[in-house]
Each structure stands twice: as structure tokens, then as C-alpha cells.
Design an enzyme around this catalytic site. Sequence first.
Site, PDB file in Angstrom:
ATOM      1  N   LYS A  13      53.563  38.801  31.915  1.00 35.64           N
ATOM      2  CA  LYS A  13      53.877  37.555  32.618  1.00 35.64           C
ATOM      3  C   LYS A  13      53.984  36.375  31.647  1.00 35.64           C
ATOM      4  CE  LYS A  13      50.172  37.790  35.251  1.00 35.64           C
ATOM      5  NZ  LYS A  13      49.534  39.102  35.058  1.00 35.64           N
ATOM      6  N   ARG A  86      47.013  34.832  42.878  1.00 30.76           N
ATOM      7  CA  ARG A  86      46.303  36.089  42.690  1.00 30.76           C
ATOM      8  C   ARG A  86      45.781  36.633  43.998  1.00 30.76           C
ATOM      9  NH1 ARG A  86      43.079  34.950  37.243  1.00 30.76           N
ATOM     10  NH2 ARG A  86      44.745  33.829  36.234  1.00 30.76           N
ATOM     11  N   ARG A 120      46.513  44.411  22.893  1.00 32.87           N
ATOM     12  CA  ARG A 120      47.053  43.054  23.016  1.00 32.87           C
ATOM     13  C   ARG A 120      46.304  42.048  22.139  1.00 32.87           C
ATOM     14  NH1 ARG A 120      48.019  40.111  28.718  1.00 32.87           N
ATOM     15  NH2 ARG A 120      45.775  39.857  28.826  1.00 32.87           N
ATOM     16  N   ARG A 152      41.313  38.697  23.360  1.00 31.80           N
ATOM     17  CA  ARG A 152      40.645  38.058  24.477  1.00 31.80           C
ATOM     18  C   ARG A 152      39.427  38.846  24.933  1.00 31.80           C
ATOM     19  NH1 ARG A 152      45.306  36.719  28.693  1.00 31.80           N
ATOM     20  NH2 ARG A 152      43.737  37.630  30.056  1.00 31.80           N
ATOM     21  N   ARG A 163      39.534  44.824  36.048  1.00 35.49           N
ATOM     22  CA  ARG A 163      40.618  43.895  36.373  1.00 35.49           C
ATOM     23  C   ARG A 163      41.729  44.591  37.165  1.00 35.49           C
ATOM     24  NH1 ARG A 163      42.440  41.400  30.917  1.00 35.49           N
ATOM     25  NH2 ARG A 163      43.781  40.066  32.173  1.00 35.49           N
TER      26      ARG A 163
END
Length: 213
Positions: A13, A86, A120, A152, A163
Site C-alpha cells: 500500500k 481498517r 521488509r 519495523r 496482524r
Amino acid sequence: MKLSIIGPPGSGKGSQAELFEKELKLKHISVGDLLREESKKNTALGKTIKKILNKGDLVPSKIVWQITKKEISSVRDNFILDGFSRELIEAKVLDKHIGLDGVIFLHISDNEILRRLSNRWSCSCGMTYNLLNYKPRKDKLCDNCGRKLYKREDDRPDVIKKRIKVYKKETIPVVDYYKKNNLLIKVNGVKKPKEVFKEILHKLNKKLYKVSK
Ligand SMILES: [Zn+2]
């Protein structure tokens, strides 16, 4: 143009929203970044947000909306919301205040989510990279701004699994909601960012054209 981009964690995104900002001059409003920024502040709100994010839970809608609304009212138009809504309740609140022109839904499989998030690396300017298929030109430095990339907190494997669960429970109803309202633009997020972007533009054009007719 008022757009929103939704999808599972790691679906790209942020990268797509960055492309929209670069190519179409839409302001990229990243709800995740806004929350992470707030969580770095030494305030009661900041501390609460930090705890929630590090566990992989969703920050309560009331807080998210309060922060997002402020950002939206400062730009008014020509933006792409990244990571909002969300939850269904957020989509409905947003609808009351702002009519979106389209909602892009990036779709990828669970395995792909895990694979991507564990590889990532992020930059504070908003760019994200993936060591599997979207490496920075220089090792762990941002192509866009040259800063050092970081991992992160919520991209650890145990937090990622949580998640994904939270995403399915809370965000899939949002997808259905926008589908019903004829705003959804579903795109396969597995390809390279530039190719995904092309497909989004193609489908978006088709949709806007149909609407205006
Ligand atoms: Zn950067």
C-alpha cells in the site's frame, strides 16, 4: 480525486501511495506513519499507541479517526489514504465526512504476506523495500532520500501472524462494504510495484470513466 488504498499488511500500500504522490501529485496520507509518529512522542496518547502497535493490534478507531481527520482537513482534496479504513466503523465514519472516488484493494496471499514482511525494510520518508524483489540500489539505504533503512517493530514473525488474523477479522468487512457501494478496485498485488501501479491506473480510469458517463 479522493482515493483510499487498503489491503493486508505487506501488500505494498505504501509503495503504491508513494507512486500516486510522485506521478499524480496526490498527497499520500499514511495512517500507519501518522500513528508511528505519534507513538514516538512522550505523551500519554503516544505511549498508548506504541503499546498497541508493538503487539500487532489495531489502534482504536476513535484515536485513528482523530489523527486522520486532522490530516485530511489540511489537504481537503487530491489525496490517497493509505491504511484507512481498517475497520467497518471507520469506513462508515469516513463516508459521512468525505465521499471517496475509489478504493483500491491490493490482494496477496498469507504466505506472500509473511514472506514479504519478514524481508521488509522501511525508510522514514515513507518508502518501503523488500530484499526479495524490491531492493534498494545501495545496501540498506533509501533510493529516494539516501537515509538508512530500518526494520519495523511490528514486522517480527510472531507479530506478523497476529496482524494477519486481525486484518482478516476487521478489514475484510471493509472490502465487502466498498464492493457493495461500487467503489472497490481489486488489484493483484503480487507483481512488481510499477506493474501493479499500471494495473491500478488502468482499472481506475475505467471506473471513473464509467461513473462520469
Ligand atoms: Zn527514504
